[in-house]
Structure formats: structure tokens, C-alpha cells
Design a protein around this motif. Structure first.
Motif, PDB file in Angstrom:
ATOM      1  N   ALA A   1      13.035  12.212  -5.910  1.00  0.00           N
ATOM      2  CA  ALA A   1      13.402  11.189  -4.929  1.00  0.00           C
ATOM      3  C   ALA A   1      12.352  10.107  -4.773  1.00  0.00           C
ATOM      4  CB  ALA A   1      13.658  11.844  -3.581  1.00  0.00           C
ATOM      5  N   GLY A   2      11.099  10.398  -5.095  1.00  0.00           N
ATOM      6  CA  GLY A   2      10.043   9.426  -4.891  1.00  0.00           C
ATOM      7  C   GLY A   2       8.720   9.956  -5.362  1.00  0.00           C
ATOM      8  N   PRO A   3       7.645   9.179  -5.159  1.00  0.00           N
ATOM      9  CA  PRO A   3       6.325   9.608  -5.613  1.00  0.00           C
ATOM     10  C   PRO A   3       5.765  10.731  -4.739  1.00  0.00           C
ATOM     11  CG  PRO A   3       6.151   7.567  -4.384  1.00  0.00           C
ATOM     12  CD  PRO A   3       7.615   7.850  -4.522  1.00  0.00           C
ATOM     13  N   SER A   4       4.757  11.389  -5.261  1.00  0.00           N
ATOM     14  CA  SER A   4       4.082  12.439  -4.509  1.00  0.00           C
ATOM     15  C   SER A   4       2.619  12.477  -4.924  1.00  0.00           C
ATOM     16  CB  SER A   4       4.736  13.802  -4.763  1.00  0.00           C
ATOM     17  OG  SER A   4       4.621  14.158  -6.127  1.00  0.00           O
ATOM     18  N   VAL A   5       1.771  12.982  -4.020  1.00  0.00           N
ATOM     19  CA  VAL A   5       0.352  13.159  -4.329  1.00  0.00           C
ATOM     20  C   VAL A   5      -0.041  14.586  -3.994  1.00  0.00           C
ATOM     21  CG1 VAL A   5      -0.288  10.732  -4.019  1.00  0.00           C
ATOM     22  CG2 VAL A   5      -0.333  12.275  -2.055  1.00  0.00           C
ATOM     23  N   VAL A   6      -0.961  15.094  -4.773  1.00  0.00           N
ATOM     24  CA  VAL A   6      -1.456  16.463  -4.566  1.00  0.00           C
ATOM     25  C   VAL A   6      -2.809  16.389  -3.876  1.00  0.00           C
ATOM     26  CG1 VAL A   6      -2.162  18.592  -5.721  1.00  0.00           C
ATOM     27  CG2 VAL A   6      -0.184  17.308  -6.561  1.00  0.00           C
ATOM     28  N   VAL A   7      -3.069  17.333  -2.938  1.00  0.00           N
ATOM     29  CA  VAL A   7      -4.308  17.361  -2.169  1.00  0.00           C
ATOM     30  C   VAL A   7      -5.074  18.630  -2.520  1.00  0.00           C
ATOM     31  CG1 VAL A   7      -5.318  17.319   0.132  1.00  0.00           C
ATOM     32  CG2 VAL A   7      -3.170  16.098  -0.302  1.00  0.00           C
ATOM     33  N   ALA A   8      -6.369  18.449  -2.815  1.00  0.00           N
ATOM     34  CA  ALA A   8      -7.225  19.597  -3.135  1.00  0.00           C
ATOM     35  C   ALA A   8      -8.487  19.543  -2.302  1.00  0.00           C
ATOM     36  CB  ALA A   8      -7.567  19.605  -4.614  1.00  0.00           C
ATOM     37  N   VAL A   9      -8.958  20.721  -1.850  1.00  0.00           N
ATOM     38  CA  VAL A   9     -10.218  20.859  -1.122  1.00  0.00           C
ATOM     39  C   VAL A   9     -11.153  21.643  -2.023  1.00  0.00           C
ATOM     40  CG1 VAL A   9     -11.363  21.744   0.921  1.00  0.00           C
ATOM     41  CG2 VAL A   9      -9.050  20.805   1.098  1.00  0.00           C
ATOM     42  N   ASP A  10     -12.305  21.032  -2.337  1.00  0.00           N
ATOM     43  CA  ASP A  10     -13.202  21.574  -3.354  1.00  0.00           C
ATOM     44  C   ASP A  10     -12.400  21.759  -4.651  1.00  0.00           C
ATOM     45  OD1 ASP A  10     -15.420  21.439  -1.711  1.00  0.00           O
ATOM     46  OD2 ASP A  10     -15.026  23.413  -0.840  1.00  0.00           O
ATOM     47  N   ASP A  11     -12.279  22.960  -5.143  1.00  0.00           N
ATOM     48  CA  ASP A  11     -11.530  23.163  -6.387  1.00  0.00           C
ATOM     49  C   ASP A  11     -10.214  23.881  -6.156  1.00  0.00           C
ATOM     50  OD1 ASP A  11     -13.238  21.896  -8.182  1.00  0.00           O
ATOM     51  OD2 ASP A  11     -14.557  23.635  -8.284  1.00  0.00           O
ATOM     52  N   THR A  12      -9.709  23.818  -4.923  1.00  0.00           N
ATOM     53  CA  THR A  12      -8.468  24.531  -4.603  1.00  0.00           C
ATOM     54  C   THR A  12      -7.394  23.546  -4.149  1.00  0.00           C
ATOM     55  OG1 THR A  12      -9.731  26.465  -3.909  1.00  0.00           O
ATOM     56  CG2 THR A  12      -7.428  26.332  -3.208  1.00  0.00           C
ATOM     57  N   VAL A  13      -6.249  23.600  -4.822  1.00  0.00           N
ATOM     58  CA  VAL A  13      -5.117  22.767  -4.414  1.00  0.00           C
ATOM     59  C   VAL A  13      -4.455  23.400  -3.199  1.00  0.00           C
ATOM     60  CG1 VAL A  13      -2.830  21.932  -5.081  1.00  0.00           C
ATOM     61  CG2 VAL A  13      -4.708  21.869  -6.735  1.00  0.00           C
ATOM     62  N   VAL A  14      -4.284  22.613  -2.118  1.00  0.00           N
ATOM     63  CA  VAL A  14      -3.760  23.179  -0.876  1.00  0.00           C
ATOM     64  C   VAL A  14      -2.342  22.701  -0.562  1.00  0.00           C
ATOM     65  CG1 VAL A  14      -6.066  23.462   0.096  1.00  0.00           C
ATOM     66  CG2 VAL A  14      -4.818  21.326   0.500  1.00  0.00           C
ATOM     67  N   GLY A  15      -1.909  21.591  -1.159  1.00  0.00           N
ATOM     68  CA  GLY A  15      -0.562  21.122  -0.840  1.00  0.00           C
ATOM     69  C   GLY A  15      -0.192  19.837  -1.552  1.00  0.00           C
ATOM     70  N   ARG A  16       1.022  19.417  -1.291  1.00  0.00           N
ATOM     71  CA  ARG A  16       1.539  18.179  -1.890  1.00  0.00           C
ATOM     72  C   ARG A  16       2.248  17.358  -0.812  1.00  0.00           C
ATOM     73  NH1 ARG A  16       6.334  18.389  -6.329  1.00  0.00           N
ATOM     74  NH2 ARG A  16       7.371  19.283  -4.505  1.00  0.00           N
ATOM     75  N   ILE A  17       2.015  16.042  -0.862  1.00  0.00           N
ATOM     76  CA  ILE A  17       2.660  15.133   0.088  1.00  0.00           C
ATOM     77  C   ILE A  17       3.706  14.328  -0.669  1.00  0.00           C
ATOM     78  CG2 ILE A  17       2.327  13.217   1.698  1.00  0.00           C
ATOM     79  CD1 ILE A  17      -0.593  14.116   1.964  1.00  0.00           C
ATOM     80  N   ARG A  18       4.951  14.424  -0.210  1.00  0.00           N
ATOM     81  CA  ARG A  18       6.035  13.697  -0.854  1.00  0.00           C
ATOM     82  C   ARG A  18       6.376  12.444  -0.026  1.00  0.00           C
ATOM     83  NH1 ARG A  18      10.900  17.636  -1.789  1.00  0.00           N
ATOM     84  NH2 ARG A  18       9.835  19.092  -0.392  1.00  0.00           N
ATOM     85  N   LEU A  19       6.664  11.357  -0.730  1.00  0.00           N
ATOM     86  CA  LEU A  19       6.967  10.079  -0.074  1.00  0.00           C
ATOM     87  C   LEU A  19       8.244   9.501  -0.647  1.00  0.00           C
ATOM     88  CD1 LEU A  19       3.621  10.024  -0.955  1.00  0.00           C
ATOM     89  CD2 LEU A  19       3.697   8.386   0.931  1.00  0.00           C
TER      90      LEU A  19
END
Length: 704
Positions: free
Chosen positions: A504-522
Motif C-alpha cells: 500500500a505504501g512505503p515503510s521504514v524499519v527501526v533498529a536499536v543497536d543491532d536489534t530490529v524492533v519494528g517497522r513503520i508503515r506509511l
């Protein structure tokens, strides 16, 4: 580094003279090129260094030698005096020329009704009333070795007619030539006036409040930070931001939009717009010279210097055309009597007819006027074109390449969902806070959407590092936060991750240090006029439509399918877009062009590489104006097919003028050479063709 210097040039009224001046100046040491815009009385000189006093005097002296009576005035100085004096001269000529024609015809009637020896005297008097200035210019140019122009043609033809006793025809030819020139000049002046009225957006004065007192100043005297008072009906003097008050702005002169735009505190005011019914207090954000209105006026004024290929060809063609027709006329006058029984006077008369009809005025006036009118017609639509060369290129559009975000879509993202990776202790708002910490100072539309979605107070991260088109990172509270595309995060984070595909649209992935914690969809919405625009382009025969974007392939595919664009590429970095553009340029068909449509800021390299770069929604953006060849002042995509249609109309008008003028002249030349056409027919055909071509060119001012 090359330097451009612009001048107002007066006293030059033919394309051959203009070419002569251009060539003479270009031959000077330190000068790269010179270009004259006859319609706007402007000249641009490109030099290797700033023009000092010595070079300036040498340029002025070169102009005077090449064209006596021509004058130069730097446009860096105040140019209003030069413009006003030119207008006064034109008004004076508009009165003198009809008076001269009346006196000439009166003397001609007296000559026809008077017996010798006074008849010849009246014929000469009539001739001088009609054409003394033409004869003077022809003699002046001959003395300087500049033989071949329309003054020379008309002088030789009419003096030759006197020599063989055709007094009445000699006078009539000169008189009707002057009548034709008068009406041509009148049509050109009206064209200039139409465009001048169209571009009458410059504010005359501004009211500024300093230390509690009001002052009326010229817009050029304002400085950034000044508090402005804008009353109803006044033009916005410089770009500004509303401090207090609310009103509606009439932006039609800049954008072609008839609907007013409402503004209030915090909104931007674009210089040149007309304030509606409310009183506004605003803070100046630009000096006048850097404001939108000054940029637009400069662009329109300079557009005549960027000539189309057809325009440049006709100008050069006239330089060689006149000597050729003089040689042909001489052959017609001399060769047949040598090898045939007919008298020399008969063939001389035919040669004179040949000279009269061969005058190239219809071409050298109507062709540049057609492109000038096309630029004016597009400006009425809120489409600013930097020159006739871009109109011609736009008319040959074969492929259109679109940027996606902000061009085909609104570019205003909103967060639709936050995917929390299983096993993570973060909630949706905390993931937004992490992303917002590194995105808070970014101007990217996605960064703004994330910051707006985060409802908690966020402390900006430190040590920000951005990889354009891919991602961004920073440190906060001892942790490294990374936000970016899935491809980028897989490269910089060792932690393997996987999220369901989103189209449906773009998304970005969020990581803290070396761990991916989630994804934000827009999500971003397609502009409502995008689908009709694609349909209109296909009706124009433009079916090669391409979309380039840095968004995910799934998002780009979704938008392309929605719009009916068959070729699309996603996840492109800026250099990838240029590479794709290079491929498209290599594949393009002969005599077709590749057009790129973008926002004028983020896509500047691709705009520059395309045959024609079009920026959308550029009102108030100097960067967009500088980066593009064509600037559409609003976000209305329907202006793209409309602009292409008008460009094609303009080129058609120019082509009609060329074909019509050459066809009529060719026929009358042939008739004159075999003795069927008379000088009367020749002069009517010459002036009539020129006048009709000029009037036809004025159609380019009107858009459908």
C-alpha cells in the motif's frame, strides 16, 4: 568560469544586422558568445571574466561599427529610462509613419496629374517621403560594406524602377513596403504589450513598519526581517510569512489559477500575488532580488535569448539568402538579354520584381514572434518556459519520466500502522519516538510524517548520519538508533528479520543497536488529476510513460498500476535515477525527446540530464526555477498535457509561417521571372505575406 552580462540594445531592427553584431562581438578576445533578442531589445554576452571598463568600451564600439546608431545599456543599471525612451520612440514613429505615407500618396497623385517637367519632381518628392530612411540605411550600410539586408533590396528595386521610367511603381512599392512595415511593427508591439501586461506582477511600492512608524519604500529597499503592511488590493512586495491577519490571495498572474488561496498566520506569502479583502502583517523572508516575482520576471525576460533551432536557422538563413537572391536577380537582368532578342529593360524590370518579393521579413519576424507568443501563452497557464528551444523540444516529446513522491502523489505521508517485531518489549508509540529522535531535523516527507505521528516529547538524537535515499542513524541515551529501508537495515544490522510484504505504501524499519524492533508503515495518496493526465498524454500519442522512485518496488508497482504506467522502477538512489535516464535517452527515437517531471529540488541532477526538465509546484522555490527548463507554478498535473499541446500548436504556427511565406514568395518569384507578376503584385505579396505571418504568430499567445 564564464560570466553573463545582459544589455538593452536599441537601434537594431533586422536579423541580419543582429547576426553581424553577434559575430563581431563573439570575435573579441575574452568573449565566448553573444546573443541578441530582437523582440525584447536585449543582448546577452558570455565572457571568460567580468567585463571591465576597457572590454565594455570595446564591446560598445564594436556594436557602433557593426550597426551605426545602435546603443547599449547595461541591464545591471536602471533600465526604466531605456525602456521608457523606447516606448516614446515607438509612439512617435506610430504618428510619423502614417503622416509620411499620406504626404507620399498626395505627392504621387500630384505627379500623376501634372505634365512634365514637374511630374518627375513630384515623383521624387513622393519617393523621399515614403522611403528616405530606407535609402539612408541602405547607403550607410553599403559604405560600411554591409550590403545585403531588406533596406538594400528595397532601395535597389525602387531605384532600378526609377532608372527604367517606372516612377509610379517605384513610389508605390516603397510606400506599400512602409505600410507593411508599419503594420508589422504595430502587431509586434501589441504582442509585446500583451506579454508585458501578462507579466505586470512587479509591485511598485511596499509599506514597511520600522520602530512603530510606517514608511513607503521600493521593494528593492526591503530587507529580510522587515515587518510589512499589505492592504487589500496591494501586491505582495517580497516573499514573506504572515504574522497576523487573514485574507485571500489572487495568484492568477503567477499560476493561472482563478480560485483565490486563503492565508492566515504562519502561511507563506508569494511576491507578485494580489491581496484580497483582509489587512495582513507579514515578515519579509527574502530580498526582492531573491523573491519569486523577480525570479519569474527574470526568467521571462531572458527566454527570448534561448532560441529554438528553427529560429536560429531562419536567422542564419536570412544572412545567406539575401546575397543569393541578389545574385539571381542580377542573372535574370543580364543573362537573357545577352542570349535572346528581348530588351535589357524588360529583364531588368523582371529582376526588380524578383528583388521586391524576395525580402525575408515574413520569416525573420514571424518565426521568433511565434515562439515569443508561445512562451507568453504558456505563462498565462502558469507554465514558465526558459526559451523557445524548450518549446520546440517539448513539442517533440516521445517519452515522459515521472518522479513518484510529490509529483504523481501528494507527497504528504501519514503513518498507517506500526508493526512490532515479536518478542520486543516496545509499544507502537515508543517505536515512533525512537524513529522521531533521529528524523526530527530531516525535511524528508517520511520523516515529517513520523514526527507528526509521535505524540510524546522527543529529544533529538546526536551524531546524525544520513545515507541519502536509504536511511539515517544517530545516538540517544547511549543507544544507536537506525531507521531506513529494509534493504539498508539488512546491510548494516547483523540481526536477521522479516516482515510481511506491504504494497500500500512505503515503510521504514527501526533498529536499536543491532536489534530490529519494528517497522513503520506509511501511505501516500495519488493526486486526483494524475489518472486523467495519463489519459490525456496517451491521447496526444505519448504512450512511453516511465516512473522512477526511491520507494519500495511494491509501493511503486501499486501506484503505476493505479495510473496505467507500464514501465516503473523502485528502490532507486539518486545515481540510479540518472543511470535509468541515460538508458532511456539512448533508446529514444530520432527527433523525439525525453522529458522528466519532478519536484525541482530533490531531482535536480535528473532534471538537468533530461532533454527537458519540468518541475511541479515551484511557486516560491528558487531552486526549482534554477534546476528546470520548464516550471509549472502549481501542483496541477493537467498542465503537463496542456503545455505539450500548446507547444505543438506553437511549432505548427511557426511551420505554417515558413511554408506559407516560402510558397507564396516562390510562386511570385517564378511569375516575376517569366514576366507575369508586376512590382505592384510583388509588393502586395511581400507585405501581405509578412503581415499575415505576424498575425498568425499572435495566435500562439492564446491557449486552448
Amino acid at each position: 568560469m564564464s560570466v553573463q552580462q545582459k544589455y538593452r540594445i536599441q537601434g537594431v531592427d533586422c536579423s541580419v544586422c543582429a547576426v553581424r553584431i553577434q559575430d563581431a562581438i563573439a570575435a573579441l578576445d575574452g568573449v565566448g558568445s553573444a546573443q541578441i533578442d530582437l523582440l525584447n531589445n536585449k543582448m546577452e554576452i558570455v565572457t571568460d571574466h567580468a567585463i571591465d571598463r576597457n572590454l565594455g568600451e570595446l564591446i560598445a564600439d564594436t556594436v557602433r561599427k557593426a550597426e551605426p546608431g545602435a546603443t547599449l545599456q547595461s541591464l545591471d543599471a536602471s533600465t526604466s529610462t531605456g525602456s521608457e525612451s523606447l516606448e516614446k520612440k515607438n509612439r512617435l514613429q506610430a504618428l510619423i509613419v502614417p503622416l509620411r505615407i499620406v504626404l507620399s500618396l498626395a505627392s504621387l497623385l500630384a505627379a500623376l496629374s501634372t505634365s512634365n517637367p514637374f511630374a518627375l519632381g513630384f515623383f521624387l518628392l513622393s519617393y523621399l517621403f515614403a522611403g528616405y530612411d530606407v535609402v539612408y540605411r541602405a547607403i550607410r550600410n553599403m559604405v560600411r560594406g554591409n550590403l545585403f539586408d531588406e533596406n538594400f533590396l528595397m532601395t535597389i528595386a525602387t531605384v532600378g524602377a526609377f532608372a527604367i521610367g517606372e516612377y509610379a511603381e517605384a513610389v508605390a512599392v516603397m510606400a506599400f513596403y512602409q505600410v507593411g512595415e508599419y503594420f508589422q511593427d504595430l502587431a509586434v508591439s501589441r504582442s509585446r504589450a500583451s506579454i508585458s501586461k501578462l507579466m505586470d506582477i512587479k509591485p511598485v511600492s511596499a509599506t514597511v513598519i520600522r520602530d512603530g512608524a510606517q514608511f513607503t519604500l521600493a521593494p528593492e529597499e526591503l530587507v529580510v526581517g522587515d515587518t510589512l503592511l499589505v492592504r487589500p488590493g496591494e501586491k505582495i512586495p517580497v516573499d514573506a510569512t504572515v504574522l497576523s491577519g487573514s485574507s485571500s490571495l489572487d495568484t492568477k498572474a503567477l499560476t493561472g489559477e482563478s480560485l483565490p488561496r486563503n492565508v492566515g498566520p504562519g502561511d507563506a506569502l508569494i511576491s507578485g500575488c494580489v491581496n484580497g479583502s483582509g489587512v495582513l502583517h507579514a515578515r519579509a523572508t527574502n530580498r526582492y532580488i531573491d523573491s519569486t516575482v523577480a525570479t519569474i520576471l527574470r526568467l521571462v525576460e531572458e527566454s527570448g535569448l534561448r532560441k529554438a533551432k528553427t529560429e536560429r536557422f531562419i536567422t542564419r538563413f536570412a544572412k545567406y539568402y539575401t546575397p543569393i537572391v541578389v545574385l539571381l536577380a542580377a542573372m535574370i537582368a543580364v543573362l537573357p538579354p545577352l542570349f535572346g532578342p528581348d530588351p535589357f529593360s524588360m529583364w531588368l524590370y523582371r529582376a526588380l520584381v524578383f528583388l521586391v518579393i524576395s525580402c525575408p521579413c515574413a520569416l525573420v519576424i514571424s518565426v521568433p514572434l511565434g515562439f515569443f507568443g508561445g512562451i507568453g501563452g504558456l505563462a498565462k497557464m502558469g507554465v514558465l518556459v526558459k526559451g523557445g528551444n524548450y518549446i520546440q523540444a517539448l513539442a517533440r516529446t516521445g517519452t515522459i519520466v515521472f518522479d513518484k513522491t510529490g509529483t504523481l502523489t501528494h507527497g504528504r505521508f501519514s503513518v498507517t500502522h506500526v508493526d512490532i517485531r515479536p518478542g520486543m518489549s516496545y509499544d507502537a508509540q515508543e517505536i515512533l519516538m525512537l524513529a522521531s529522535a533521529v528524523e526530527t531535523h530531516s525535511t524528508h516527507p517520511i520523516a515529517k510524517a513520523i514526527s507528526e505521528a509521535c505524540t510524546d516529547t522527543v529529544t533529538a538524537a546526536e551524531n546524525i548520519q544520513e545515507v541519502p535515499g536509504r536511511g539515517i542513524s544517530g545516538s540517544s541515551h547511549g543507544k544507536t538508533i537506525r531507521v531506513g529501508t529494509e534493504v539498508y537495515l539488512r546491510e548494516v544490522v547483523a540481526d536477521p528479520f522479516d516482515f510481511p510484504t506491504s504494497s500500500a505504501g512505503p515503510s521504514v524499519v527501526v533498529a536499536v543497536d543491532d536489534t530490529v524492533v519494528g517497522r513503520i508503515r506509511l501511505a501516500d495518496t495519488t493526486k486526483r488529476e494524475a489518472i486523467p493526465m495519463v489519459g490525456s498524454l496517451k491521447k496526444l500519442g505519448i504512450v512511453d510513460l516511465v516512473m522512477l522512485s526511491g520507494d519500495t518496488n511494491s509501493s511503486v508497482s501499486h501506484t503505476a498500476n493505479e495510473l496505467g504506467i507500464g514501465e516503473f522502477y523502485g528502490q532507486l538512489l539518486p545515481q540510479d535515477k540518472i543511470a535509468r535516464m541515460e538508458q532511456l535517452l539512448e533508446k529514444k527515437q530520432t527527433n523525439s525527446t525525453v522529458v522528466f517531471v519532478g519536484d525541482g529540488v530533490n531531482d535536480a541532477p535528473v532534471l538537468a540530464r533530461a532533454d527537458v526538465g519540468i518541475s511541479m509546484g515551484a511557486m516560491g522555490s528558487d531552486a526549482a526555477v534554477e534546476a528546470s527548463d520548464i516550471v509549472i507554478m502549481t501542483d496541477d498535473l493537467s498542465r503537463i498535457p496542456a503545455a505539450i499541446g500548446h507547444a505543438r500548436k506553437t511549432v505548427t504556427i511557426v511551420t505554417q509561417n515558413i511554408v506559407f511565406a516560402l510558397a507564396i514568395k516562390g510562386v511570385v518569384m517564378a511569375l516575376g521571372a517569366v514576366g507575369i507578376a508586376t512590382m505592384w503584385l510583388a509588393v502586395f505579396a511581400d507585405t501581405g505575406v509578412a503581415l499575415l505571418a505576424v498575425l498568425n504568430s499572435l495566435r500562439a499567445l492564446k491557449h486552448d
